[in-house]
Design a protein around this motif. Structure first.
Motif, short mmCIF file in Angstrom:
data_model
loop_
_atom_site.label_atom_id
_atom_site.label_comp_id
_atom_site.label_asym_id
_atom_site.label_seq_id
_atom_site.Cartn_x
_atom_site.Cartn_y
_atom_site.Cartn_z
N LEU A 210 0.83 -1.21 0.00
CA LEU A 210 0.00 0.00 0.00
C LEU A 210 0.86 1.26 0.00
N ALA A 380 -13.76 -0.65 -7.90
CA ALA A 380 -13.39 -1.60 -6.86
C ALA A 380 -14.61 -2.37 -6.36
N ALA A 381 -15.77 -1.68 -6.25
CA ALA A 381 -16.95 -2.33 -5.68
C ALA A 381 -17.37 -3.53 -6.52
N LEU A 384 -15.03 -6.40 -6.18
CA LEU A 384 -15.21 -7.13 -4.92
C LEU A 384 -16.45 -8.00 -4.94
N MET A 539 -8.88 -11.61 10.44
CA MET A 539 -9.00 -10.44 9.56
C MET A 539 -8.68 -9.15 10.32
N PHE A 547 -2.13 -1.53 9.62
CA PHE A 547 -2.28 -0.12 9.96
C PHE A 547 -0.98 0.43 10.57
N ILE A 550 1.80 0.44 7.88
CA ILE A 550 1.63 1.56 6.95
C ILE A 550 2.20 2.84 7.58
N VAL A 660 -7.26 -3.12 -4.97
CA VAL A 660 -8.10 -3.14 -3.77
C VAL A 660 -8.58 -4.57 -3.49
N THR A 663 -5.82 -6.71 -2.17
CA THR A 663 -5.46 -6.39 -0.79
C THR A 663 -6.48 -6.99 0.19
N VAL A 664 -7.75 -6.94 -0.17
CA VAL A 664 -8.77 -7.57 0.68
C VAL A 664 -8.55 -9.09 0.68
N PRO A 667 -5.50 -11.11 3.38
CA PRO A 667 -5.77 -11.79 4.65
C PRO A 667 -6.79 -12.92 4.51
N PHE A 668 -7.63 -12.83 3.48
CA PHE A 668 -8.58 -13.92 3.22
C PHE A 668 -7.82 -15.21 2.94
N THR B 378 -7.56 4.68 5.71
CA THR B 378 -6.42 4.13 4.97
C THR B 378 -6.89 3.47 3.67
N ALA B 380 -10.11 1.94 0.72
CA ALA B 380 -11.23 1.01 0.57
C ALA B 380 -10.87 -0.38 1.07
N ALA B 381 -9.62 -0.80 0.85
CA ALA B 381 -9.24 -2.17 1.22
C ALA B 381 -9.37 -2.38 2.72
N LEU B 384 -12.92 -2.55 3.80
CA LEU B 384 -13.55 -3.83 3.48
C LEU B 384 -13.10 -4.94 4.42
N ILE B 385 -11.80 -4.95 4.72
CA ILE B 385 -11.28 -5.99 5.63
C ILE B 385 -11.99 -5.87 6.99
N LEU B 388 -15.72 -6.94 6.75
CA LEU B 388 -15.88 -8.40 6.71
C LEU B 388 -15.66 -8.98 8.10
N ALA B 389 -14.65 -8.45 8.81
CA ALA B 389 -14.39 -8.94 10.17
C ALA B 389 -15.59 -8.70 11.08
N VAL B 660 -17.34 2.60 -1.35
CA VAL B 660 -17.03 1.29 -1.93
C VAL B 660 -17.56 0.18 -1.01
N THR B 663 -21.28 -0.09 -1.21
CA THR B 663 -21.75 -0.68 -2.46
C THR B 663 -21.58 -2.20 -2.45
N VAL B 664 -20.46 -2.67 -1.90
CA VAL B 664 -20.28 -4.12 -1.77
C VAL B 664 -21.33 -4.68 -0.80
#
Lengths: 704, 704
Positions: A210, A380-381, A384, A539, A547, A550, A660, A663-664, A667-668, B378, B380-381, B384-385, B388-389, B660, B663-664
């Protein structure tokens, strides 16, 4: 259940095969270490990765030590007589201090062996990377040989330690249900290794990508990126050590569960000892087959396809195992041996089929990943949404394969002898895992090749070297998919074998576990929820750790003068440290959930509910593992597909959207997904330990 | 099993309560229609939404008609004697043509009643929207009354049709297991309504948002957006018609399953008729309680909190039902009535608890949604992470609640009389659903308020009107969360009741469904996979439909002159048409998977495997429903949290990332998630129909 002389000889034979595997692993390691590491810069980079990996393993095992000690002490006080199920001869085996030590010692050996396998693999892969790069300077053939040998050290260590451990403890303590705590030790360590390693690798990866790739615009593996060493360390601690511990656990747990089941279902037919020893002997066959087949892994020329060489190794192992397994089954079991043999073949084929399906859903040569790439064009949406859809759908065929394997292995064994069906299922698991030596070797080859490429880039060796390592790396991505499918499929079958062994040991085999009983439904619901909770922890852990990473990489880019010009040296160690600390800290909670659930459910709701927890947890865990692994893999390759120049290529809007998704997916596929395997297995091994205890002591179980 | 005169009177009483509910619904509708619709522009907009919604419903039901006819014909040839389980008296009831018609006619009535409930609700909500807007021009009190009455028409229709339908068919055909095909009819229609409605609403929403809000930068509900009418239609067909059909199905299926179970487990105690009639009478109590409590829904002043008014209605219904239920249970069952009453209370409390938990994980006043908002900083990724968590974790507490409800309702009923426990569980489902009249009313109020706000915006009525409708809309978001929890919780309990009834009907109650039997494990795995596959279909359908919608909206912005200046008129109808066509086309495949799985598994693998499919499908379906609904809700509110001005507010980078995620989350929470409820129920109702058939005819079931 006393061992006659021929029985002892067979168990020693199997022990010997495990030791041979370890010796061959040692010889491979020596042959790799003889090679030259190349330029001083290459050596320096390789050493940094080695040190980072060692630092992580040391911290990880140091953190686990108190947990291991506590469990050791608890097991000392578990009355071992409970595991003899009223068999006076067996009870005589476990009298006195030796008997009292059987459970805790087996556990400790399992935990230590798992840790040792982790170290062995880590040393060999991190010592092979620069040597592979150096070989790649002159050609690809030798580079393949070195990187494969590096992986083979891990593979043969895992299988050898597993087989020697189980055989040795069986010779010492004689009762399969007792030495199951070897598998428990292995699975407790594997659980933390998988989760910790998964968090480590993705925190580093997400952080490096990132900030480095996206914000600063520098390429992958660029030495100016402060997180680059952490990223390379992560490849090893996640893919090698984590996968190795995972499969070591499957190996140990399956072998022991199969022995427990064999000892039980073949008793009446007068084939009890054969039933117990056969899994060990199949393990020995698989190991010898793997060792023989390592010699098939070679490229005939510089232009040959390295994939073909690896395929030869895999198929060679499968075929040798199948043929030898057939004769062994017939020799030990006579007519009913055919049905048992079908189980082994079902296991071997399951491995091949799941690998193929994984490839189908994740490779960028196939439609699913390409469709995700196309969906990236609207942002990105949509990338995903499509990726989640692909991941969800990808669970269907592997489940069909697993279900078919269960059906076939049960049916043919049961047709031969009533009650033998569940042994057939255990044999499917054993057949699959007997090839672990080769599968882990091929899987561990991947991170070596990946690291070799990284070192080529960081040492600025020029494009022709990178071309060779890239070729190996591409093959490594495919073999990683195969290994992932193997890990999930084998975890599913292992968990089922553990579930069956648990039921035998808890005395539920006759009464059954009736889903119409509300306590069983309750267990099913609770068990199915555990994978969701553990995945959530995983996750979140990556989110938090990334975080921090980064922030640190941004800080270094901002504060270290000349870092972008290559004159200032980035502080690699601080990034390594962030990943290490985060992984160690965050692995504890999900680990305790996994270990604690069976304990709490068992003592509170009783053995029926606990059995249901295992069934629900396995079904839900396998589905989540497939969903997350394949969605992540497909997102990754959708991005790579665009990077080949399609749909606008690198830097296009579609590419940004695909990044994006990738990156999601990280961890999946590399943290939460792989955590599912040890999760369902550790729940099984701990339940198998608890089985006779909770059958006698629980709070509410009697009400239902 | 003949009906004595008092029994007939009680069944007629219950039928009468259903009819009263329908009459009250009609009176509410009349009172709403008397109100003024406001300006011609408001009337025009309301009519456009009404027409779009009707067009969709017409097309949907026209598409379903052939499926309904085919099933009708198939049911005609199912030998109805199989459902009498060798009871000669019951067999006498279903002789001749009348008997032959019992299954198909019940099915048809269920399908038609479900469609009728859909129409009734749709008419009332789309006719209430502009009237609510108009009332909001002078104040909020009257606006609440109109919008709530609009919703109450739907709620009372659903409950009234359900109760009158079951009571009426029971009076006609006398055998609960036979009239279960009423529930099957309802669930087949509900399945398609949920999936179709879900696809419609999200295709329109995603299309309107991505092009209108993000690309063109015009606000929500702006009349210049060509997809704005489709978006408003979607709110009705998804939230109102879909939710109504879903709960109608739960209502019918639970009532009948409870009757089947009651007739079976209370036979020996000589309380068979009481067991059969009690669910009907609890339904009657719930309906009367709902009608009484509608009068509690009023604001004491213009400054009062509309949420309080709605809470009064909900709590009033719960309390009246509980008190009357207690006396009824004691009157019918004497001492064992207390245990049965506990089940009802457990059901009522489950509703409250799951609603509260849903609120906890999705409201932006709480940490989970706020943390997702913070993770958006930081990118969209990470948004999303984190989302999901949160979604994965949010499954844990609701499962605890459901498990506790199962435990309590079983335990106390079983303590009163051995074998009564499963009736207690069915009563938990029944208790929860008895309040459906009020819950659906409160839920349907949401889309009315939402539409009312949309009309205020589109008719440019000024901020003070919008402020009133916004206040109602915000309350609507909370009640929607409550209703979502209600739909999932009730689906779980309904599915369990169906599962138990299935086992009774398939003759598995004595032998049990033993998870140690491999065919049961196979069924468990297959069943757990179905929700993943159906969710995948739903996600892909929205992806595809949204893609078309995006292209169309972009085209209109490009080609229609003066559209952005408000001088050119957008072509709303073409967007409505795209959503309609996509929804109709894409709802078929997942629907057929849901209906086909029990048929294929039942005839191929037999009744044990089919029972396991239900158990596995329920556990996995409930978890996926919770995961997707809560992740989606949390993403939505994380975005809204930023829009309140936090973390940079609207237009910031964090906001873009949150869009984003939202929308997902849209297809997660409004398409795939809600599809899980009818999925697990339709698998249950069709299995209950198939139970006696597959118990006698199947291919492989005998092998295990």
């Amino acid at each position: 259940m006393s061992l006659s002389n021929p029985d002892i000889t067979l168990a020693w034979l199997s022990f010997g095969a495990g030791i041979i595997s370890l010796i061959v692993a040692f010889l491979f390691l020596k042959s790799v270490l003889k090679e030259d590491m190349g330029t001083p810069r290459m050596k320096e980079l390789s050493d940094a990765i080695f040190e980072g990996a060692m630092a992580f393993l040391n911290r990880q095992y140091k953190t686990l030590a108190p947990i291991v000690v506590i469990i050791f002490i608890v097991l000392f006080f578990v009355p071992v007589e409970l595991f003899t199920h009223g068999d006076p001869e067996a009870a005589a085996q476990v009298q006195g201090l030796a008997g009292k030590l059987a459970l805790p010692v087996s556990f400790l050996v399992g935990a230590v062996a798992s840790a040792f396998a982790g170290y062995a693999g880590m040393v060999s892969t991190t010592k092979s990377n620069a040597r592979t790069t150096n070989a790649a300077r002159t050609g690809i053939r030798k580079a393949l040989t070195i990187s494969f040998r590096g992986g083979a050290v891990m593979g043969l260590s895992v299988a050898g330690l597993g087989l020697a451990g189980v055989s040795g403890l069986y010779l010492a303590f004689k009762i399969p249900a007792v030495i199951n705590s070897f598998a428990f030790g292995a699975s407790a360590v594997a659980l933390f290794a998988r989760i910790g390693g998964g968090i480590y690798t993705k925190a580093a990866d997400v952080g490096a990508d990132l900030v480095g790739k996206v914000e600063a615009g520098i390429p992958e593996d660029d030495p100016r990126n402060p997180a680059v060493i952490a990223d390379n360390v992560g490849d090893n601690v996640g893919d090698t050590a984590g996968m190795g511990a995972d499969l070591f656990e499957s190996y140990a747990a399956t072998t022991i569960a199969a022995m427990v089941i064999g000892g039980s279902v073949l008793k009446e037919a007068g084939l009890q000892m054969q039933g117990i020893l056969f899994p060990l002997l199949i393990g020995a066959i698989g190991i010898i087959a793997s060792i023989i087949a390592t010699s098939f892994v070679r490229m005939s020329s510089e232009d040959a396809n390295p994939q073909t060489a690896l395929n030869m190794g895999l198929w060679g192992t499968n075929i040798i195992t199948a043929i030898a397994g057939f004769f062994l089954a017939k020799a030990l079991f006579g007519d009913i041996g055919t049905g048992i043999f079908v189980g082994i073949v079902a296991g071997l084929l399951t491995n091949v089929a799941i690998g193929y399906i994984t490839e189908l859903y994740t490779s960028y040569h196939k439609r699913p990943a390409q469709e995700i790439a196309e969906a990236s064009e609207t942002g990105a949406a949509t990338n995903l949404i499509k990726g989640l859809a692909v991941g969800l759908k990808s669970t269907v065929y592997p489940i069909f394969v697993i279900v078919l394997a269960i059906w076939a292995s049960y049916f043919f064994a049961e047709t031969g002898l009533e009650g033998l069906g569940i042994y057939g299922i255990a044999m499917a698991a054993m057949g699959m895992l007997s090839t672990a030596g080769m599968v882990v070797a091929i899987d561990s080859f991947g991170p070596v090749a990946d690291n070799a490429g990284g070192i080529a880039e960081m040492a600025e060796l020029g494009p022709e070297v990178r071309k060779n390592t890239d070729k190996l790396d591409a093959v490594g991505n495919t073999t990683a998919a195969v290994a992932k499918g193997f890990a999930i499929g084998s975890a599913a079958l292992t968990a089922l074998a553990l579930f069956t062994a648990y039921a035998e040991s808890a005395g539920l085999a006759e009464t059954g576990i009736d889903i119409l009983n509300p306590i069983v439904i309750i267990g099913l619901f609770l068990g199915a929820t555990v994978p969701f909770l553990v995945a959530s922890f995983a996750m979140e852990a990556v989110g938090k750790a990334a975080f921090e990473m980064i922030a640190e990489v941004r800080r270094q880019f901002r504060e270290i003068p000349g870092i972008m010009e290559g004159t200032g040296k980035p502080d690699y160690a601080s990034c390594v440290d962030i990943s290490t600390r985060a992984a160690i800290k965050q692995m504890v909670a999900p680990g305790l959930v996994a270990i604690g659930t069976p304990v709490v459910v068992g003592f509170l709701l009783g053995p029926l509910a606990l059995g249901a927890v295992l069934a629900g947890g396995t079904a839900s865990g396998v589905l989540m593992a497939l969903f997350m692994a394949n969605a992540g893999g497909a997102w990754d390759n959708a991005k790579k597909y665009i990077e080949t120049g399609k749909l606008g290529g690198k830097g296009s809007e579609a590419h940004k959207a695909a990044v994006v998704g990738d990156t999601v997916g990280d961890p999946f596929k590399d943290t939460a997904g792989p955590a599912m395997n040890p999760l369902i297995k550790v729940m099984g091994t701990i339940s198998l330990i608890l089985a006779p205890v909770v059958a006698n002591y629980n709070v509410f179980g009697g009400l239902f």
